[in-house]
Design an enzyme around this catalytic site. Sequence first.
Site, PDB file in Angstrom:
ATOM      1  N   GLU A   3      19.941   8.171   6.457  1.00  0.00           N
ATOM      2  CA  GLU A   3      20.239   8.833   5.189  1.00  0.00           C
ATOM      3  C   GLU A   3      18.918   9.212   4.523  1.00  0.00           C
ATOM      4  OE1 GLU A   3      22.829   8.168   1.137  1.00  0.00           O
ATOM      5  OE2 GLU A   3      21.460   6.574   1.732  1.00  0.00           O
ATOM      6  N   TRP A   4      18.703  10.508   4.336  1.00  0.00           N
ATOM      7  CA  TRP A   4      17.500  10.949   3.630  1.00  0.00           C
ATOM      8  C   TRP A   4      17.820  11.090   2.157  1.00  0.00           C
ATOM      9  CZ3 TRP A   4      15.617  16.459   2.625  1.00  0.00           C
ATOM     10  CH2 TRP A   4      14.383  16.408   1.956  1.00  0.00           C
ATOM     11  N   ARG A   5      17.112  10.313   1.332  1.00  0.00           N
ATOM     12  CA  ARG A   5      17.297  10.337  -0.110  1.00  0.00           C
ATOM     13  C   ARG A   5      16.414  11.423  -0.727  1.00  0.00           C
ATOM     14  NH1 ARG A   5      19.209   5.866  -2.915  1.00  0.00           N
ATOM     15  NH2 ARG A   5      18.443   7.022  -4.713  1.00  0.00           N
ATOM     16  N   ARG A  15      20.814  11.618  -4.968  1.00  0.00           N
ATOM     17  CA  ARG A  15      21.464  10.673  -5.867  1.00  0.00           C
ATOM     18  C   ARG A  15      20.975  10.917  -7.296  1.00  0.00           C
ATOM     19  NH1 ARG A  15      24.968   9.664  -4.310  1.00  0.00           N
ATOM     20  NH2 ARG A  15      24.672   8.216  -2.569  1.00  0.00           N
ATOM     21  N   GLU A  46      24.178   8.015 -11.082  1.00  0.00           N
ATOM     22  CA  GLU A  46      24.699   7.181 -10.003  1.00  0.00           C
ATOM     23  C   GLU A  46      23.610   6.271  -9.427  1.00  0.00           C
ATOM     24  OE1 GLU A  46      27.773   6.978  -8.432  1.00  0.00           O
ATOM     25  OE2 GLU A  46      28.864   8.488  -9.585  1.00  0.00           O
ATOM     26  N   HIS A  48      29.118   4.957  -7.385  1.00  0.00           N
ATOM     27  CA  HIS A  48      28.357   3.712  -7.460  1.00  0.00           C
ATOM     28  C   HIS A  48      28.521   3.078  -8.829  1.00  0.00           C
ATOM     29  CE1 HIS A  48      26.532   6.250  -4.410  1.00  0.00           C
ATOM     30  NE2 HIS A  48      26.097   5.155  -3.812  1.00  0.00           N
ATOM     31  N   LYS A  80      33.169   6.954  -0.086  1.00  0.00           N
ATOM     32  CA  LYS A  80      32.218   5.842  -0.169  1.00  0.00           C
ATOM     33  C   LYS A  80      32.167   5.294  -1.588  1.00  0.00           C
ATOM     34  CE  LYS A  80      27.308   4.832  -0.361  1.00  0.00           C
ATOM     35  NZ  LYS A  80      25.972   5.442  -0.549  1.00  0.00           N
ATOM     36  N   ARG A 125      28.278  -6.103   3.954  1.00  0.00           N
ATOM     37  CA  ARG A 125      27.468  -5.191   4.772  1.00  0.00           C
ATOM     38  C   ARG A 125      27.522  -5.563   6.251  1.00  0.00           C
ATOM     39  NH1 ARG A 125      24.326  -1.897   1.616  1.00  0.00           N
ATOM     40  NH2 ARG A 125      24.102  -2.478  -0.577  1.00  0.00           N
ATOM     41  N   GLN A 152      20.573  -4.534   0.790  1.00  0.00           N
ATOM     42  CA  GLN A 152      20.518  -4.025   2.153  1.00  0.00           C
ATOM     43  C   GLN A 152      19.752  -4.995   3.048  1.00  0.00           C
ATOM     44  OE1 GLN A 152      18.897  -0.073   1.853  1.00  0.00           O
ATOM     45  NE2 GLN A 152      20.820   0.807   1.112  1.00  0.00           N
TER      46      GLN A 152
END
Length: 253
Positions: free
Chosen positions: A44-46, A85, A89, A144, A171, A213, A236
């Site tokens: 996932e590229w933020r 993001r 959020e 979120h 999600k 997770r 995480q």
Amino acid sequence: MPRHQLRLDASSPTIIVPITARDVTELDQSAAASAAAPAGAAAEWRVDLFTPFTDGGGGDPAQAVAALERLAGLLPNTPILATFRTTAEGGSAEIAADSYAALIDALAASGLAAAVDVEYRHPQADRAIAAAHRHGVPVVASNHDFDATPPTEEIVARLEAMETAGADVAKIAVMPRSAADVVTLLDATERRYRQARIPLITMSMGALGAVTRIGGGAFGSAATFATVGAASAPGQLPADGVRAALDLLHRGR
């Protein structure tokens, strides 16, 4: 159409590794680290952490696409989820509503993202989802809550609303204040999983929610975010450890 597919199945959850680079140098370093992620992992590229968007200039979709091209070249066999993001959020940058939709459109049009993230409560969510689908790119609708865990019925309702809005994946991430909150998230996941026609990704954040997770797949969550380098959200876990745990939990399934 995207160059890769993001294949999600709760019976064998996908590990998604966050890439939190601020500039091109860090992007190269993150890509090198991500290349060592467990087999089958996605990235996932933020985008909201990238300097063109955090410096207050509002960001330019062309700069994001150029960076995505670089990242895709460095990770030729890895599906990439492109995510901007917003601060609402829990993100690190903000852009105008119209610019948000234009950015999603540009990232999807590149054909380099396996999927794009769209915040389902964003005022331009409908437009962004439609733009991604015009380019044949799946949408991960997201929500979120960094302050609390909503009741089971509310979590289920949000996941259902994402599917109704046209998302290809729903999600949600919530913050637990007690062990009971973690149970609430898992209960909501299992309830919605029985009715959903799209994959779900759910998690309870922080140390208290770390079990979700690893064990979320048993309740219907089709992916988990795990680190090779910097984390992008509280709780995480390292990707190698998550891979080993998933292999134990899903052996023989």
